[in-house]
Design an enzyme around this catalytic site. Structure first.
Site, PDB file in Angstrom:
ATOM      1  N   ASP A   1      54.622  51.478  97.588  1.00 20.21           N
ATOM      2  CA  ASP A   1      55.951  51.342  97.965  1.00 20.21           C
ATOM      3  C   ASP A   1      56.635  52.001  96.657  1.00 20.21           C
ATOM      4  O   ASP A   1      56.635  53.344  96.868  1.00 20.21           O
ATOM      5  CB  ASP A   1      56.702  50.814  98.487  1.00 20.21           C
ATOM      6  CG  ASP A   1      56.800  49.656  99.158  1.00 20.21           C
ATOM      7  OD1 ASP A   1      56.500  51.068 100.364  1.00 20.21           O
ATOM      8  OD2 ASP A   1      56.800  49.078 100.043  1.00 20.21           O
ATOM      9  N   HIS A   2      56.361  51.680  95.559  1.00 15.39           N
ATOM     10  CA  HIS A   2      56.484  52.856  94.798  1.00 15.39           C
ATOM     11  C   HIS A   2      56.177  53.736  94.069  1.00 15.39           C
ATOM     12  O   HIS A   2      56.931  54.416  93.863  1.00 15.39           O
ATOM     13  CB  HIS A   2      57.148  51.346  92.888  1.00 15.39           C
ATOM     14  CG  HIS A   2      58.214  50.664  93.576  1.00 15.39           C
ATOM     15  ND1 HIS A   2      57.995  49.550  93.763  1.00 15.39           N
ATOM     16  CD2 HIS A   2      60.010  50.799  93.196  1.00 15.39           C
ATOM     17  CE1 HIS A   2      58.997  48.357  94.186  1.00 15.39           C
ATOM     18  NE2 HIS A   2      60.060  49.349  93.738  1.00 15.39           N
TER      19      HIS A   2
END
Length: 394
Positions: free
Chosen positions: A169-170
């Site tokens: 995600d990041h």
């Protein structure tokens, strides 16, 4: 001081983590990010931890600061038209639905481009906008599994392990922000908008670094190797008196200094350790045991001091409390306090990229669900009540 994205209008339909993390970068540096949530709210409003009195999600608060919050039911004609009106003068449109959903909702790139031909339309999804599995939903753990990083994390004798934080995600959020910036730069020069397509599986694959070339160049399928680097040695985490330290001895010059610093100059005369390649081949078991045997005589702080004096890359393995209290993190303002309207003061991550002329900062808290409906859509109190009754907004 001004902000680098001042005057930039971003319509943000993203939820969960990769999209909001990407648009957070734009908001932190001055963009007007209008977060459009479904009537039920962004799903990560339901993710803990929660502030005790207000019940607000600290997770949601951390990644949606500096944004304005609206709600729209896109399955209603009025809701869809209100979104179209919002897009007319926007610079950027961001979504992170799984492939194919935007077309069903009538908010796909081709549709939005007709409303605003110069729009930068950015999509962040698990598997991208095309390909045989583009339609699949995805969360971080799936991207780590299919992107290859999970199979490389852990030890030979253990099962595959997910990297702790949600790197799928990041890092996808970072790629998303970079893609938007690239498209904005292109538009600045040409006047042309375009579609930015970022996929979590692609992103994880792209950061496998030497694992990819070990296979493409050498035909070797890398295995889980714990903390050992497959290309550099010594490059590992070692047990010491009060925990663990990480050491990175990345070249022959550093190894010369390192061997002397730990009181083992004889290692420099050992034919097995003459070059980085030889050290890599002969690291297990003797060289590793020698280094850990030395480390076990000292505390983390003592080793850090010795390595700092010798200019050897070294760091103690810290827990979150230790990191937050570390003077370097404090000096870099990597934890900031936000004053939330219902939760009160909350400590959240600060702005990572330090710009000297146009710095980012956390100025406003994450929005309460639908907080800015009247401001963004230009509604009177009566119009807002009517739309709420019709199920268009909350």
């Amino acid at each position: 001081m001004g902000k680098v994205f001042e005057g930039l209008k971003v319509v943000d339909l993203t939820s969960a983590l990769n999209g909001p993390f990407g648009t957070m970068f734009l908001a932190d540096y001055g963009a007007e990010v209008i977060k459009v949530e479904p009537l039920s709210g962004d799903q990560c409003r339901e993710w803990g931890p929660f502030e005790e009195k207000s019940g607000e999600s600290a997770f949601f608060a951390a990644y949606n600061r500096n944004k304005k919050g609206t709600t729209l039911n896109l399955k209603t004609e009025k809701g869809l038209q209100m979104l179209y009106d919002l897009v007319k003068d926007a610079d950027v449109f961001v979504e992170n639905y799984k492939g194919g959903v935007t077309k069903k909702l009538k908010i796909d790139y081709d549709t939005i481009k007709k409303i605003n031909p110069n729009i930068i339309y950015a999509s962040s999804s698990g598997f991208g906008q095309y390909g045989p599995i583009a339609h699949r939903p995805c969360y971080d753990v799936v991207s780590q599994a299919m992107g290859g990083i999970m199979n490389l994390t852990g030890y030979k004798e253990t099962d595959p392990v997910k990297v702790g934080p949600s790197v799928g995600d990041h890092v996808t959020g970072i790629y998303l922000a970079v893609g938007i910036m690239m498209a904005l730069y292109h538009r600045e020069r040409t006047g042309e908008g375009q579609h930015v397509d970022v996929a979590m599986m692609d992103v994880i694959f792209s950061i496998l670094e030497n694992a990819i070339v070990n296979y493409t160049a050498g035909g070797v399928i890398p295995e889980r190797n714990g903390n050992i680097d497959p290309s550099i040695s010594p490059f590992d985490a070692y047990k010491c008196k009060d925990g663990f330290v990480a050491l990175g001895v990345g070249n022959d010059r550093l190894f010369d200094k390192f061997a002397k610093a730990i009181g083992h100059p004889e290692l420099l005369e050992d034919e097995r350790y003459k070059t980085n390649d030889l050290r890599q081949q002969n690291y297990i078991p003797e060289l590793r045991e020698t280094i850990e045997g030395w480390c076990m005589q000292y505390t983390k702080k003592e080793i850090e001091s010795i390595m700092d004096e010798a200019a050897i890359p070294c760091g103690p393995v810290l827990n979150v409390k230790e990191i937050i209290e570390h003077p370097q993190i404090k000096a870099r303002e990597m934890v900031v306090t936000m004053d939330h309207p219902t939760a009160g003061k909350m400590d959240i991550p600060g702005c990572t990229i330090k710009l000297s002329a146009t710095p980012g900062m956390v100025e406003t808290p994450s929005p309460i669900l639908g907080q800015h409906n009247r401001e963004i859509f230009g509604l009177t109190e009566e119009e807002e009540k009517q739309l709420i009754e019709e199920g268009v907004i909350v």
